[in-house]
Design an enzyme around this catalytic site. Sequence first.
Site, mmCIF file in Angstrom:
data_model
loop_
_atom_site.group_PDB
_atom_site.id
_atom_site.type_symbol
_atom_site.label_atom_id
_atom_site.label_comp_id
_atom_site.label_asym_id
_atom_site.label_seq_id
_atom_site.Cartn_x
_atom_site.Cartn_y
_atom_site.Cartn_z
ATOM 1 N N ARG A 14 7.863 3.929 -4.587
ATOM 2 C CA ARG A 14 7.949 2.985 -3.463
ATOM 3 C C ARG A 14 6.938 1.847 -3.629
ATOM 4 N NH1 ARG A 14 7.543 5.272 2.580
ATOM 5 N NH2 ARG A 14 5.379 5.562 1.948
ATOM 6 N N ARG B 245 -8.933 -19.663 -0.740
ATOM 7 C CA ARG B 245 -7.847 -19.546 0.234
ATOM 8 C C ARG B 245 -6.837 -20.678 0.086
ATOM 9 N NH1 ARG B 245 -6.058 -21.001 5.137
ATOM 10 N NH2 ARG B 245 -5.167 -19.357 6.438
ATOM 11 N N GLU C 107 12.081 1.967 14.359
ATOM 12 C CA GLU C 107 11.166 3.016 13.900
ATOM 13 C C GLU C 107 9.936 2.971 14.789
ATOM 14 O OE1 GLU C 107 9.516 2.306 9.993
ATOM 15 O OE2 GLU C 107 9.451 0.152 10.312
ATOM 16 N N LYS D 185 6.364 -2.169 2.188
ATOM 17 C CA LYS D 185 5.166 -1.545 2.770
ATOM 18 C C LYS D 185 3.977 -2.478 2.553
ATOM 19 C CE LYS D 185 3.190 3.134 3.103
ATOM 20 N NZ LYS D 185 3.224 3.305 4.545
ATOM 21 N N LEU E 297 10.895 0.997 7.430
ATOM 22 C CA LEU E 297 10.338 1.442 6.159
ATOM 23 C C LEU E 297 11.065 2.731 5.778
ATOM 24 C CD1 LEU E 297 8.004 1.038 4.033
ATOM 25 C CD2 LEU E 297 6.920 2.931 5.224
ATOM 26 N N TYR F 13 0.817 -1.206 0.000
ATOM 27 C CA TYR F 13 0.000 0.000 0.000
ATOM 28 C C TYR F 13 0.850 1.256 0.000
ATOM 29 C CZ TYR F 13 0.893 0.920 4.984
ATOM 30 O OH TYR F 13 1.481 1.219 6.180
#
Length: 279
Positions: A52, A100, A176, A144, A200, A33
């Site tokens: 990114r 799944r 972070e 991310k 990140l 995302y």
Amino acid sequence: MKTLGYYNGDTAEICDMRVPMNDRACWFGDGVYEAALAANGVIFALEDHINRLFRSASMLEIDVPLGKAELKELLVSLLKKVESSVNFVYWQLTRGTADRSHAFPENPKTNLWVTIKPFTMPDLRQKIKLITVEDTRFLHCNIKTLNLLPNVMASEKAKKAGAKEAVFHRAERVTECSHSNIHILKNSVLRTAPADNFILAGITRAHILQCCPVLGIKAEEKAFTITDMMTADEVFISGTTSFCTAADHINGIPVGGRDPGLLKKIQDFLLDKFNKETI
Ligand code: PLP
């Protein structure tokens, strides 16, 4: 529209959107995302966010269904449908829709989700409280991904403690925060963790590093410890929505507040950049 939800071409208010249960986001958080701010129809640092996203997608072998220019055009066109002038723009790619099963489906068709909602700019004069939390995340924090459960748990722990953010650490080393990067100022030098697999590579972090030579600040991309952080002149977090926000307490202990002039220069630089590039 007040808010906008988009899923593979369908749009509606976010609360009215429905997505297939077999989207692999639901089963595995199998996606990547981006989140950006927009003002006056301009998405701030869009190029950086798109780059990114492509990097994250490639690390997870997720096919991006459209080119960089096309994706940018789509986001900007969707932004036009929302009434508010300052917005939070979020988009994610998920590895298709399939029954799944852990391994990738055959020829997965990537799904594109977008949400846009009004955003209120933060007051950077307000300082925040932080807590420390052991970093139990996996070793790919540079991607991310939608897999954010340790971040969610840490963020909830902070909320319960009356703090705004949780600072992750691996033993003594600070990495972070749950949804932001963290930096310190000591003796006029800015110190921030290196952009390795433990953090990140924040776009706001990159903007802070870019501003250092302009403001005559020496910057070091070198890991720092909890002790370095507790004894720093200033401690501040950075992120798309928090810009550059200083902390005044960590685990209830007063921190920072000893170099407000330098801190304000960095904050002003970031806000000016945002304002100039979103006119
Ligand atoms: N670190 C983590 C774990 C994040 O989730 C985020 C933002 O979502 C950041 C850092 C800051 O990144 P950016 O400045 O690109 O918003």
